[in-house]
Design a protein around this motif. Structure first.
Motif, PDB file in Angstrom:
ATOM      1  N   GLN A 287       0.825  -1.206   0.000  1.00 14.71           N
ATOM      2  CA  GLN A 287       0.000   0.000   0.000  1.00 14.71           C
ATOM      3  C   GLN A 287       0.859   1.255   0.000  1.00 14.71           C
ATOM      4  O   GLN A 287       0.554   2.219  -0.698  1.00 14.71           O
ATOM      5  N   GLN A 288       1.941   1.221   0.775  1.00 17.48           N
ATOM      6  CA  GLN A 288       2.799   2.403   0.830  1.00 17.48           C
ATOM      7  C   GLN A 288       3.415   2.656  -0.529  1.00 17.48           C
ATOM      8  O   GLN A 288       3.529   3.792  -0.975  1.00 17.48           O
ATOM      9  N   PHE A 289       3.811   1.579  -1.217  1.00 16.76           N
ATOM     10  CA  PHE A 289       4.344   1.712  -2.572  1.00 16.76           C
ATOM     11  C   PHE A 289       3.280   2.281  -3.504  1.00 16.76           C
ATOM     12  O   PHE A 289       3.550   3.153  -4.317  1.00 16.76           O
ATOM     13  N   ASP A 290       2.076   1.754  -3.362  1.00 14.15           N
ATOM     14  CA  ASP A 290       0.987   2.194  -4.230  1.00 14.15           C
ATOM     15  C   ASP A 290       0.717   3.675  -4.068  1.00 14.15           C
ATOM     16  O   ASP A 290       0.459   4.385  -5.044  1.00 14.15           O
ATOM     17  N   LEU A 291       0.761   4.117  -2.833  1.00 15.04           N
ATOM     18  CA  LEU A 291       0.503   5.531  -2.576  1.00 15.04           C
ATOM     19  C   LEU A 291       1.498   6.401  -3.324  1.00 15.04           C
ATOM     20  O   LEU A 291       1.125   7.401  -3.948  1.00 15.04           O
ATOM     21  N   VAL A 292       2.765   6.020  -3.246  1.00 16.91           N
ATOM     22  CA  VAL A 292       3.795   6.804  -3.912  1.00 16.91           C
ATOM     23  C   VAL A 292       3.608   6.739  -5.419  1.00 16.91           C
ATOM     24  O   VAL A 292       3.710   7.740  -6.125  1.00 16.91           O
TER      25      VAL A 292
ATOM     26  N   ARG B  52      10.887  -8.337  -0.312  1.00 18.58           N
ATOM     27  CA  ARG B  52      10.492  -7.832  -1.623  1.00 18.58           C
ATOM     28  C   ARG B  52      10.193  -6.333  -1.552  1.00 18.58           C
ATOM     29  O   ARG B  52      10.179  -5.659  -2.564  1.00 18.58           O
ATOM     30  N   TYR B  53       9.906  -5.848  -0.357  1.00 26.80           N
ATOM     31  CA  TYR B  53       9.480  -4.465  -0.248  1.00 26.80           C
ATOM     32  C   TYR B  53      10.452  -3.558   0.494  1.00 26.80           C
ATOM     33  O   TYR B  53      10.285  -2.355   0.481  1.00 26.80           O
TER      34      TYR B  53
ATOM     35  N   TYR C 111      11.562  -0.313  -5.074  1.00 22.62           N
ATOM     36  CA  TYR C 111      10.385   0.411  -5.545  1.00 22.62           C
ATOM     37  C   TYR C 111      10.321   0.395  -7.065  1.00 22.62           C
ATOM     38  O   TYR C 111       9.246   0.225  -7.647  1.00 22.62           O
ATOM     39  N   GLU C 112      11.476   0.560  -7.714  1.00 23.65           N
ATOM     40  CA  GLU C 112      11.485   0.555  -9.175  1.00 23.65           C
ATOM     41  C   GLU C 112      10.959  -0.771  -9.709  1.00 23.65           C
ATOM     42  O   GLU C 112      10.162  -0.806 -10.641  1.00 23.65           O
ATOM     43  N   ASN C 113      11.416  -1.844  -9.111  1.00 28.12           N
ATOM     44  CA  ASN C 113      10.947  -3.170  -9.532  1.00 28.12           C
ATOM     45  C   ASN C 113       9.440  -3.268  -9.385  1.00 28.12           C
ATOM     46  O   ASN C 113       8.744  -3.718 -10.286  1.00 28.12           O
ATOM     47  N   TYR C 114       8.989  -2.830  -8.234  1.00 30.04           N
ATOM     48  CA  TYR C 114       7.560  -2.919  -7.959  1.00 30.04           C
ATOM     49  C   TYR C 114       6.782  -2.095  -8.966  1.00 30.04           C
ATOM     50  O   TYR C 114       5.775  -2.525  -9.511  1.00 30.04           O
ATOM     51  N   ARG C 115       7.313  -0.894  -9.240  1.00 28.15           N
ATOM     52  CA  ARG C 115       6.629   0.028 -10.128  1.00 28.15           C
ATOM     53  C   ARG C 115       6.528  -0.562 -11.528  1.00 28.15           C
ATOM     54  O   ARG C 115       5.464  -0.537 -12.152  1.00 28.15           O
ATOM     55  N   ALA C 116       7.638  -1.092 -11.996  1.00 25.55           N
ATOM     56  CA  ALA C 116       7.647  -1.666 -13.340  1.00 25.55           C
ATOM     57  C   ALA C 116       6.613  -2.779 -13.433  1.00 25.55           C
ATOM     58  O   ALA C 116       5.806  -2.848 -14.364  1.00 25.55           O
ATOM     59  N   GLU C 117       6.611  -3.600 -12.418  1.00 29.20           N
ATOM     60  CA  GLU C 117       5.697  -4.732 -12.411  1.00 29.20           C
ATOM     61  C   GLU C 117       4.248  -4.255 -12.403  1.00 29.20           C
ATOM     62  O   GLU C 117       3.409  -4.700 -13.178  1.00 29.20           O
TER      63      GLU C 117
ATOM     64  N   LEU D  23       2.961  -1.249 -13.122  1.00 28.66           N
ATOM     65  CA  LEU D  23       2.510  -0.490 -14.280  1.00 28.66           C
ATOM     66  C   LEU D  23       2.262  -1.408 -15.456  1.00 28.66           C
ATOM     67  O   LEU D  23       1.334  -1.203 -16.227  1.00 28.66           O
ATOM     68  N   SER D  24       3.090  -2.420 -15.598  1.00 28.92           N
ATOM     69  CA  SER D  24       2.889  -3.298 -16.744  1.00 28.92           C
ATOM     70  C   SER D  24       1.609  -4.105 -16.596  1.00 28.92           C
ATOM     71  O   SER D  24       0.979  -4.453 -17.581  1.00 28.92           O
ATOM     72  N   THR D  25       1.185  -4.355 -15.361  1.00 31.51           N
ATOM     73  CA  THR D  25      -0.077  -5.072 -15.230  1.00 31.51           C
ATOM     74  C   THR D  25      -1.259  -4.119 -15.356  1.00 31.51           C
ATOM     75  O   THR D  25      -2.272  -4.457 -15.945  1.00 31.51           O
ATOM     76  N   VAL D  26      -1.103  -2.916 -14.802  1.00 30.88           N
ATOM     77  CA  VAL D  26      -2.238  -1.995 -14.815  1.00 30.88           C
ATOM     78  C   VAL D  26      -2.512  -1.474 -16.215  1.00 30.88           C
ATOM     79  O   VAL D  26      -3.641  -1.390 -16.657  1.00 30.88           O
ATOM     80  N   THR D  27      -1.438  -1.124 -16.929  1.00 30.45           N
ATOM     81  CA  THR D  27      -1.646  -0.415 -18.180  1.00 30.45           C
ATOM     82  C   THR D  27      -1.336  -1.249 -19.405  1.00 30.45           C
ATOM     83  O   THR D  27      -1.356  -0.741 -20.519  1.00 30.45           O
ATOM     84  N   SER D  28      -1.036  -2.489 -19.222  1.00 32.61           N
ATOM     85  CA  SER D  28      -0.602  -3.277 -20.375  1.00 32.61           C
ATOM     86  C   SER D  28      -1.599  -3.244 -21.540  1.00 32.61           C
ATOM     87  O   SER D  28      -1.180  -3.157 -22.683  1.00 32.61           O
TER      88      SER D  28
END
Lengths: 531, 398
Positions: A154-159, A204-205, A325-331, A333-338
């Motif tokens: 959730q904290q990652f998501d917020l950012v 992982r986080y 965070y970068e890893n999480y973000r890449a992952e 975004l690729s699922t959300v916007t693919s």
């Protein structure tokens, strides 16, 4: 002018950071009773945090100059099988058999630089301390895994939502956890299933730094042996903990040396205490001797403090930001916007069509969300947020739940209102053509929020159902008990009437008889359960 | 006759010598004692057993090297014969490695409870045999439950397990590794545990105090000392213990069993450091017989009465040697139940899959048949056509 531009980049950043204050978040994790709270108090050299079953209303930082509480401890996440919050309640022996669930709390304090005395006076750290309660206390601890990982996610998501938004919030607070201290129990036997699983998931986080707490249960050789065992287990089960690695090309000699010594000390073993002696230093005093907790060859507390607030603070922040965070973000975004990305390359009409599902999804949330939230929340929801920690819980369980649900409801409504205001496009069906980037920046925050809201709602509904069930069960139990007691009373009275004529002999033996009867009924109930 | 007369004072009949005869018999026969230690790993159970009997009864478990973390609870029995002043005590130590070590500890007490019940059961069966001289008796006389020194209180797992054990055996809770708790912390911790034990109605073993002696005023000095001792024992429950197998010299120059820390020496047999001596006194020196007898009289009797009572109701007409139905162990163990469900599910899935396969097969066969029939029809029609052609041709020929 020239001098300014010649300033190295990291120094510039540092300057910028210090102006706003460095935000730094630490998560304390480990089974209940390993000394997390005591450690937190020792770390901040104060007694901000109160112990389990020992709620004291004393938010008095002794060292006013160094530590200032900005926002007091509040519950940020909570889950339990029976749905009833237990955090910071007094010891209630008659309810001790119920599982406490898991509670995550967060406290923000402002501190001057603790480790580095020579640093600038205006070096301020905004320190967020996240603490966990209830790990290892439940019969089934698998609940804790999800709760912790969801919190970190959730904290990652917020950012992420903040980053991709068009209008940024200038007061946004970064609550990503930079370092997790994992407390290992001083068993002398190595890691357990729970430790391995939890550390693997958490890593992982964030950076996970295992430390051995209550090191005063080991003699010198035992401690060395235990440290070795832990490191062996870490290797064996492939637990990705934070390691003090050296890069012989980049680092200077001093850093290499420092990291090597730190690596040899790992996992740090600490001894903590709440008690001060006459000289003002924290000690543990036993009948067989006193320990000063800052003594170097016994406890690594001083070293650990230095690592946490001094030498490796930036390092922890950087790995969280740049790697995890970068890893999480890449992952994410690729699922959300693919779908958009895939489609937008081909043509614009397809883009609009493919963008529609997530947007319309969101639109439907806006349309129905209000209705839905008011409908579900109306039924006494139990919430993930308590308004104020220090508020005493009544014996009546309903009132805190009500309060929580109220707070949550308001928050939810506000979020939805915000979303509506910020996105006039949403209800407009004639969406103009957008670039890919714009598309992302518009959808992502809302999709993330949408996910969050739905997840939270689901959780709340579950919690509510569980708590209702549990309360029902407790009521039934109590009724049954009352019934039994009445029966017994009757029986005893009858016995008394019988024996009153004969002698006092029977009354003397009735105690033991009762005892045996108890055993019998218990066994009988078990046997009947079997058949 | 003359030998007996030597021991008996001349002016008495000799009845008072009976206890001495008894003493001789017991001395020759020896006795046996079964103790169970129960608690999470790393609380010093093995060390405590070795400290208690002052020998290395149990060896430290070799470290699991490779391999995954164990997820099961074992029952581990160690047998030993101890001899002191020619008196032999057969000791069985039962350990439960793996208890409370997993992520999901629900029902992890089941193995322990089943074990205790099994011993009662097997003893009862042996008693019912026509020849019942040799008895294999592993009934648990005392269960030591090790509590983690958190300083907080009891966990739900502790409470549940202790409740279950306390109805079947003599339960003695102990706080393990108390050398990490200061005096103050320890006393609050003890207080909380006692509160919980009391309100949760967990029956722990307490040394019997014979109140009648006091009230009758017939207390001798010996008696009142014993009562005072028992009182002290009860007051210091749950016992806070520290275990060690090593000996060090303390500042008075005496060799003592102790733990050596940079900040001091924790003497195991020092009452101001821990309650080890009290616990040993309860387990061995003063109340060993109480433990054994109460197992026999209270717990075993309760179990037996329940079992026999149950079976009586089921088949009232059966004659005296009652055939007690086998305990439904298999169906009772939740793990087995889960397994059974999983197996059942697997089975039905398999059946479904097979059925599906057969149906497919059947369908194929039907299809094939239809195709063949069609072929056949085609051929027949062809044949008919040909026959007609032949007929036509023959007609033309004429």
């Amino acid at each position: 002018m020239n001098r300014d531009s010649a300033m190295p980049a990291n120094l510039l950043r540092r300057k910028k950071d210090t102006k706003r204050g460095i935000t730094y978040t630490m998560l304390l994790c480990g089974r209940d009773g390993v000394g997390k709270t005591t450690f937190a108090n020792n770390l901040l050299e104060s007694n901000i945090f109160s112990h389990k079953y020992n709620v004291v209303n004393q938010i008095t930082a002794e060292n006013e100059s160094k530590v200032k509480v900005i926002s007091p401890t509040k519950v940020v996440s909570y889950n339990s099988k029976n749905g009833i919050p237990t955090f910071m309640s007094e010891l209630d022996p008659s309810r001790a058999q119920f599982e406490p669930g898991i509670t995550i709390t967060s406290t923000s304090v402002e501190i001057g630089d603790l480790a580095d005395e020579t640093a600038n006076e205006d070096d301020i750290i905004l320190f967020n301390l996240v603490n966990t309660y209830g790990i290892g206390e439940n019969l089934d601890d698998s609940l804790c895994f999800d709760e912790l990982t969801t919190y970190l996610e959730q904290q990652f998501d917020l950012v992420l939502a903040e980053e991709t938004r068009i209008k940024r919030n200038p007061r946004f607070e970064d609550t990503r956890v930079h370092i997790i201290l994992y407390f290992i129990e001083p068993t002398g036997h190595g890691l357990r299933e729970l430790d391995v699983e939890l550390m693997k998931r958490l890593s992982r986080y964030s950076n996970v730094l295992p430390i051995i707490s209550k090191a005063d249960s080991f003699g010198k050789e035992e401690l060395a042996q235990f440290k070795k065992t832990i490191m062996k287990d870490v290797e064996l089960y492939n637990v990705p903990i934070y390691k003090f690695e050296v890069d012989p090309e980049d680092d200077d000699l001093e850093t290499i040396e420092e990291n090597q010594t730190l690596a040899s000390l790992q996992p740090f073993s600490i001894i903590c205490s709440d008690v001060k002696d006459k000289n003002g230093s924290y000690v543990r005093s036993y009948p067989w001797g006193d320990i000063n907790i800052t003594t170097d060859n016994i406890s690594d507390l001083k070293v650990l403090k230095n690592v946490l607030f001094g030498s490796h603070l930036q390092e922890f922040k950087d790995t969280t930001q740049n790697l995890l965070y970068e890893n999480y973000r890449a992952e994410k975004l690729s699922t959300v916007t693919s779908p958009h990305i895939g489609a937008s390359g081909k043509d614009n009409t397809a883009n609009r069509a493919s963008a529609a599902p997530s947007l319309s999804n969101f639109a439907s949330l806006v349309n129905t969300g209000q209705f839905k939230s008011s409908q579900t929340l109306a039924m006494n929801l139990e919430g993930a947020r308590t308004p104020e920690l220090k508020e005493p819980y009544d014996n009546d369980q309903a009132s805190p739940i009500k309060k929580m649900s109220q707070a949550l409801k308001e928050e939810n409504e506000e979020i939805i209102k915000n979303i509506k205001m910020e996105s006039p496009l949403i209800n407009d069906h004639n969406i103009p053509e957008k670039t890919k980037l714009r598309n992302i920046s518009e959808t992502v925050p809302y999709v993330l929020r949408h996910e969050r809201i739905i997840a939270r709602q689901q959780k709340l509904e579950e919690l509510e159902a569980q708590s209702a069930k549990e309360l029902q069960k407790r009521i039934q139990d109590l009724e049954k008990k009352a019934h039994n007691l009445k029966l017994r009373e009757k029986l005893l009275r009858q016995q008394k009437d019988h024996s009153s004529s004969s002698s006092s002999l029977t009354t003397a033996s009735s105690g033991t008889q009762l005892k045996k009867e108890d055993t019998l009924t218990d066994l009988a109930s078990i046997a009947s359960g079997r058949n | 006759m003359s030998t007996a007369a030597v021991a008996v004072p001349t002016n008495s009949v000799g009845i008072s010598n009976l206890p001495n005869q008894r003493y001789k018999i017991v001395n020759e026969k020896g006795d046996h004692f079964t103790i169970m230690v129960c608690g999470e790993s790393g609380l010093g159970k093995t060390t405590f057993i070795n400290t208690l009997f002052q020998t290395t009864l149990k060896h430290q478990e070799p470290r699991r090297n490779n391999g995954p973390i164990k997820k099961t609870i074992d029952i581990d029995i160690t047998r030993a014969v101890l001899e002191e002043k020619n008196f032999k005590l057969r000791v069985n130590v039962i350990d439960t490695p793996g208890f409370g070590d997993n992520v999901n500890n629900n029902k992890s007490w089941q193995r322990i409870i089943d074990f205790i019940d099994d011993q009662h059961d097997s003893y009862m069966r042996q008693e019912q045999q026509p020849f019942r001289k040799i008895k294999f008796d592993l009934r648990v006389h005392a269960v030591l439950y090790f509590i983690k020194p958190t300083g907080h209180g009891l966990k739900p797992l502790d409470i549940e397990t202790m409740k279950k054990i306390s109805t079947r055996a003599n339960l003695i809770p102990v706080i393990a590794k108390t050398d990490t708790l200061t005096q103050q912390e320890l006393s609050t911790f003890k207080l909380r545990i006692r509160q919980v034990i009391e309100t949760q109605e967990i029956r722990i073993f307490t040394p019997p105090i014979d109140e009648s002696i006091l009230s009758n005023g017939s207390a001798t000095e010996d008696n009142s000392a014993a009562i005072e001792h028992a009182r002290q024992l009860i007051e210091s429950m749950p016992f806070a213990i520290v275990g060690s197998e090593e000996r060090f010299t303390n500042d008075k120059g005496v060799q003592v069993i102790a733990r050596k820390y940079p900040w001091g020496l924790v003497e195991i047999e020092n009452d101001s450091h821990c309650d080890f001596r009290k616990l040993r006194s309860l387990l061995l020196r003063t109340n060993l017989l109480d433990l054994i007898l109460s197992t026999e009289e209270v717990h075993y009797e309760a179990y037996r009465a329940l079992r026999l009572g149950n079976s009586n109701e089921e088949n009232k007409d059966s004659s005296i040697p009652i055939n007690t139905p086998a305990r439904k162990l298999l169906s009772s163990n939740p793990h087995f139940k889960e397994e059974e469900n999983a197996l059942k599910k697997y089975f039905t899935e398999q059946v479904k899959a097979e059925e599906q396969r057969f149906r497919q097969w059947e369908q194929n066969i039907v299809n094939e048949r239809v195709r063949l029939n069609n072929d056949l029809e085609d051929i027949q029609s062809k044949v008919k056509k040909l026959e007609e052609q032949v007929k036509n041709l023959q007609l033309k020929k004429r």
